[in-house]
Design a protein around this motif. Structure first.
Motif, PDB file in Angstrom:
ATOM      1  N   TYR A  47       1.258  47.686  52.397  1.00  0.00           N
ATOM      2  CA  TYR A  47       2.207  48.047  51.403  1.00  0.00           C
ATOM      3  C   TYR A  47       3.023  49.236  51.984  1.00  0.00           C
ATOM      4  CZ  TYR A  47       0.852  44.897  47.745  1.00  0.00           C
ATOM      5  OH  TYR A  47       0.661  43.751  46.940  1.00  0.00           O
ATOM      6  N   GLN A  48       4.438  49.163  51.839  1.00  0.00           N
ATOM      7  CA  GLN A  48       5.234  50.325  52.275  1.00  0.00           C
ATOM      8  C   GLN A  48       6.181  50.533  50.989  1.00  0.00           C
ATOM      9  OE1 GLN A  48       5.214  51.817  55.961  1.00  0.00           O
ATOM     10  NE2 GLN A  48       3.171  51.504  54.953  1.00  0.00           N
ATOM     11  N   ILE A  49       6.819  51.649  51.147  1.00  0.00           N
ATOM     12  CA  ILE A  49       7.858  51.862  50.016  1.00  0.00           C
ATOM     13  C   ILE A  49       9.495  51.477  50.690  1.00  0.00           C
ATOM     14  CG2 ILE A  49       9.095  53.637  48.596  1.00  0.00           C
ATOM     15  CD1 ILE A  49       6.188  54.922  48.676  1.00  0.00           C
ATOM     16  N   TYR A  50      10.222  50.543  50.141  1.00  0.00           N
ATOM     17  CA  TYR A  50      11.352  49.970  50.560  1.00  0.00           C
ATOM     18  C   TYR A  50      12.480  50.648  49.514  1.00  0.00           C
ATOM     19  CZ  TYR A  50       9.799  47.082  54.208  1.00  0.00           C
ATOM     20  OH  TYR A  50       9.428  46.583  55.486  1.00  0.00           O
TER      21      TYR A  50
ATOM     22  N   ASN B  55       4.495  39.801  49.248  1.00  0.00           N
ATOM     23  CA  ASN B  55       4.753  40.152  47.937  1.00  0.00           C
ATOM     24  C   ASN B  55       5.839  41.239  48.020  1.00  0.00           C
ATOM     25  OD1 ASN B  55       3.263  38.429  46.487  1.00  0.00           O
ATOM     26  ND2 ASN B  55       1.319  39.651  46.701  1.00  0.00           N
ATOM     27  N   ASP B  56       6.859  41.325  47.339  1.00  0.00           N
ATOM     28  CA  ASP B  56       7.700  42.344  46.924  1.00  0.00           C
ATOM     29  C   ASP B  56       7.656  42.774  45.530  1.00  0.00           C
ATOM     30  OD1 ASP B  56       8.800  42.416  49.424  1.00  0.00           O
ATOM     31  OD2 ASP B  56      10.030  40.954  49.072  1.00  0.00           O
ATOM     32  N   GLY B  57       7.458  43.938  45.352  1.00  0.00           N
ATOM     33  CA  GLY B  57       7.451  44.453  43.867  1.00  0.00           C
ATOM     34  C   GLY B  57       5.866  44.521  43.456  1.00  0.00           C
ATOM     35  N   GLY B  58       5.462  44.078  42.281  1.00  0.00           N
ATOM     36  CA  GLY B  58       3.977  44.126  42.054  1.00  0.00           C
ATOM     37  C   GLY B  58       3.769  45.694  41.296  1.00  0.00           C
ATOM     38  N   SER B  59       4.799  46.326  40.941  1.00  0.00           N
ATOM     39  CA  SER B  59       4.683  47.610  40.595  1.00  0.00           C
ATOM     40  C   SER B  59       6.199  47.883  40.129  1.00  0.00           C
ATOM     41  CB  SER B  59       4.276  48.555  41.337  1.00  0.00           C
ATOM     42  OG  SER B  59       3.866  49.964  40.786  1.00  0.00           O
ATOM     43  N   TYR B  60       6.456  49.091  39.344  1.00  0.00           N
ATOM     44  CA  TYR B  60       7.665  49.581  39.084  1.00  0.00           C
ATOM     45  C   TYR B  60       8.507  49.929  40.249  1.00  0.00           C
ATOM     46  CZ  TYR B  60       5.142  51.069  34.828  1.00  0.00           C
ATOM     47  OH  TYR B  60       4.399  51.344  33.645  1.00  0.00           O
ATOM     48  N   VAL B  61       9.797  49.599  40.107  1.00  0.00           N
ATOM     49  CA  VAL B  61      10.871  50.035  40.982  1.00  0.00           C
ATOM     50  C   VAL B  61      11.235  51.658  40.510  1.00  0.00           C
ATOM     51  CG1 VAL B  61      11.587  47.706  41.287  1.00  0.00           C
ATOM     52  CG2 VAL B  61      12.866  49.247  39.712  1.00  0.00           C
ATOM     53  N   SER B  62      11.864  52.226  41.190  1.00  0.00           N
ATOM     54  CA  SER B  62      12.310  53.482  40.784  1.00  0.00           C
ATOM     55  C   SER B  62      13.832  53.798  41.368  1.00  0.00           C
ATOM     56  CB  SER B  62      11.542  54.522  41.373  1.00  0.00           C
ATOM     57  OG  SER B  62      12.125  55.988  41.088  1.00  0.00           O
ATOM     58  N   TRP B  63      14.712  53.706  40.255  1.00  0.00           N
ATOM     59  CA  TRP B  63      16.261  53.671  40.515  1.00  0.00           C
ATOM     60  C   TRP B  63      16.545  55.133  40.800  1.00  0.00           C
ATOM     61  CZ3 TRP B  63      20.040  50.031  39.669  1.00  0.00           C
ATOM     62  CH2 TRP B  63      19.410  48.892  39.615  1.00  0.00           C
ATOM     63  N   HIS B  64      17.373  55.255  41.986  1.00  0.00           N
ATOM     64  CA  HIS B  64      17.815  56.499  42.061  1.00  0.00           C
ATOM     65  C   HIS B  64      18.810  57.002  41.040  1.00  0.00           C
ATOM     66  CE1 HIS B  64      20.529  59.480  44.150  1.00  0.00           C
ATOM     67  NE2 HIS B  64      19.556  59.602  45.250  1.00  0.00           N
ATOM     68  N   PRO B  65      18.908  58.291  40.465  1.00  0.00           N
ATOM     69  CA  PRO B  65      19.519  58.679  39.848  1.00  0.00           C
ATOM     70  C   PRO B  65      21.130  58.196  39.405  1.00  0.00           C
ATOM     71  CG  PRO B  65      18.308  60.692  40.255  1.00  0.00           C
ATOM     72  CD  PRO B  65      18.096  59.416  41.412  1.00  0.00           C
ATOM     73  N   ASP B  66      21.706  58.142  40.662  1.00  0.00           N
ATOM     74  CA  ASP B  66      23.001  57.706  40.407  1.00  0.00           C
ATOM     75  C   ASP B  66      23.381  56.124  40.395  1.00  0.00           C
ATOM     76  OD1 ASP B  66      22.740  56.742  43.189  1.00  0.00           O
ATOM     77  OD2 ASP B  66      23.850  58.030  44.080  1.00  0.00           O
ATOM     78  N   GLY B  67      21.956  55.494  40.556  1.00  0.00           N
ATOM     79  CA  GLY B  67      22.150  53.764  40.237  1.00  0.00           C
ATOM     80  C   GLY B  67      22.480  53.202  41.526  1.00  0.00           C
TER      81      GLY B  67
ATOM     82  N   ASN C  42      20.831  52.600  44.008  1.00  0.00           N
ATOM     83  CA  ASN C  42      19.729  51.950  44.679  1.00  0.00           C
ATOM     84  C   ASN C  42      18.383  52.125  44.089  1.00  0.00           C
ATOM     85  OD1 ASN C  42      17.927  54.127  46.271  1.00  0.00           O
ATOM     86  ND2 ASN C  42      19.930  54.769  46.635  1.00  0.00           N
ATOM     87  N   PHE C  43      17.290  51.487  44.552  1.00  0.00           N
ATOM     88  CA  PHE C  43      15.984  51.617  43.915  1.00  0.00           C
ATOM     89  C   PHE C  43      14.953  51.280  44.543  1.00  0.00           C
ATOM     90  CE2 PHE C  43      17.025  47.124  42.777  1.00  0.00           C
ATOM     91  CZ  PHE C  43      15.873  46.462  43.321  1.00  0.00           C
ATOM     92  N   LEU C  44      13.782  52.164  44.496  1.00  0.00           N
ATOM     93  CA  LEU C  44      12.714  52.089  45.458  1.00  0.00           C
ATOM     94  C   LEU C  44      11.755  50.974  45.008  1.00  0.00           C
ATOM     95  CD1 LEU C  44      11.424  55.666  45.713  1.00  0.00           C
ATOM     96  CD2 LEU C  44      13.138  54.472  47.349  1.00  0.00           C
ATOM     97  N   PHE C  45      11.019  50.324  45.813  1.00  0.00           N
ATOM     98  CA  PHE C  45      10.084  49.018  45.274  1.00  0.00           C
ATOM     99  C   PHE C  45       8.870  49.106  46.482  1.00  0.00           C
ATOM    100  CE2 PHE C  45      12.987  46.874  48.050  1.00  0.00           C
ATOM    101  CZ  PHE C  45      12.202  45.797  49.022  1.00  0.00           C
ATOM    102  N   ASN C  46       7.987  48.456  46.177  1.00  0.00           N
ATOM    103  CA  ASN C  46       6.875  48.014  47.219  1.00  0.00           C
ATOM    104  C   ASN C  46       6.986  46.789  47.750  1.00  0.00           C
ATOM    105  OD1 ASN C  46       5.587  50.540  45.871  1.00  0.00           O
ATOM    106  ND2 ASN C  46       4.140  49.327  44.725  1.00  0.00           N
ATOM    107  N   SER C  47       6.393  46.413  49.166  1.00  0.00           N
ATOM    108  CA  SER C  47       6.556  45.457  49.750  1.00  0.00           C
ATOM    109  C   SER C  47       5.459  45.396  50.717  1.00  0.00           C
ATOM    110  CB  SER C  47       7.803  45.256  50.361  1.00  0.00           C
ATOM    111  OG  SER C  47       7.712  43.966  51.234  1.00  0.00           O
TER     112      SER C  47
END
Length: 290
Positions: free
Chosen positions: A135-138, A110-122, A124-129
């Motif tokens: 589960y780790q933060i990618y 599973n990738d995702g399954g929760s909110y991503v978080s965009w870097h303020p400059d757009g 990249n973003f963080l996601f769960n996998s």
């Protein structure tokens, strides 16, 4: 994620709530004019947007599988969300009007399954996998699609969110044997525990725009899920939900202008989308049973 949604449904049913539809996983647009969320009002979970005054409800996805957790890019041109349309949870991106949806991750775990978080400059973003067995933060780089494990821990790390300046990440981890709130640098260094409470779970932390506080989902008992604002400087804790037993508050999201907190709650029976005005404590309901 699917297990979590099933658990929430069980909790609601055990409290005697007659659910007509479930509205959950809300997020603000960067200009604070729109709220994105997922709802099963048409039979299965799809992505919707609604104006902050509760008007102009728009359906952005339309298929026969679950779509969840929409998050706008900083320039509001794109929305990243989680879907099971290809067999398990993966991340997808679409234009902000719902067009041109494209798959971003493709892994048997599973990738995702929760909110991503965009870097303020757009960039990249963080996601769960769970591709590494836990589960780790990618980080997902928009330019080339590179995916990098940021947390690199021996524990389940979830719900990572960039700070408003992009230099830190707040997240939830089960390192102490239960979920507590942690913080680390944006490269994964300097991991620091923020909360230490005798509760089952502290989840879904999100920053205040001034970066001085966080709000998170706090579960002191089986029949209670509250929202706690924690001042990171003074360590003062405020329960902004102050709900009776059996009422649940989920998925807090601080507004870009700092004056509201968005959430999903069972206070009206079925899970619906609300926000609370912090200056007056007024609660505004955005979705209703149909």
């Amino acid at each position: 994620m699917k297990k979590q949604l099933v658990l929430f449904a069980i909790l609601f049913s055990q409290c005697g709530y007659a659910q007509k539809n479930t509205n959950t996983g809300p997020s603000w647009s960067p200009d604070e004019q729109l709220i994105g969320f997922s709802s099963d009002r048409d039979g299965d979970f799809e992505i919707y947007s609604i104006a902050k005054d509760g008007t102009n409800l728009l359906k952005l996805t339309d298929n026969n599988v679950e779509d969840h957790y929409p998050v706008w890019s900083p320039d509001m041109s794109k929305i990243v969300y989680t879907s099971v349309r290809d067999g398990n949870y993966d991340l997808y991106i679409m234009n902000s009007d719902g067009s041109n949806s494209k798959r971003l991750t493709d892994h048997e775990a599973n990738d995702g399954g929760s909110y991503v978080s965009w870097h303020p400059d757009g960039s990249n973003f963080l996601f769960n996998s769970k591709r590494d067995g836990r589960y780790q933060i990618y980080r997902y780089d928009i330019k080339d699609g590179k995916q990098t494990n940021i947390s690199k821990s021996d524990y389940n790390d979830n719900f990572g969110e960039y700070s408003p300046d992009g230099k830190q990440i707040v997240f939830s981890s089960d390192e102490p044997g239960k979920s507590e709130i942690y913080m680390m640098d944006s490269n994964g260094n300097n991991r620091t525990r923020i909360t230490d409470e005798e509760v089952k779970n502290n989840l879904f932390p999100t920053w205040s725009p001034d970066q001085k506080s966080i709000v998170y989902q706090h579960r002191p008992g089986f029949r209670d899920i509250d929202l706690i604002v924690l001042n990171l400087e003074t360590k003062e804790r405020i329960d902004i939900s102050q709900s009776p037993s059996g009422v649940y508050y989920f998925y807090p999201r601080w507004s870009p202008k700092s004056d509201k907190i968005l959430f999903s709650s069972s206070m009206d029976g079925s899970p619906h989308i609300y926000y609370k005005k912090l200056s007056s404590n007024e609660v505004v309901q955005l979705t209703f049973d149909e």
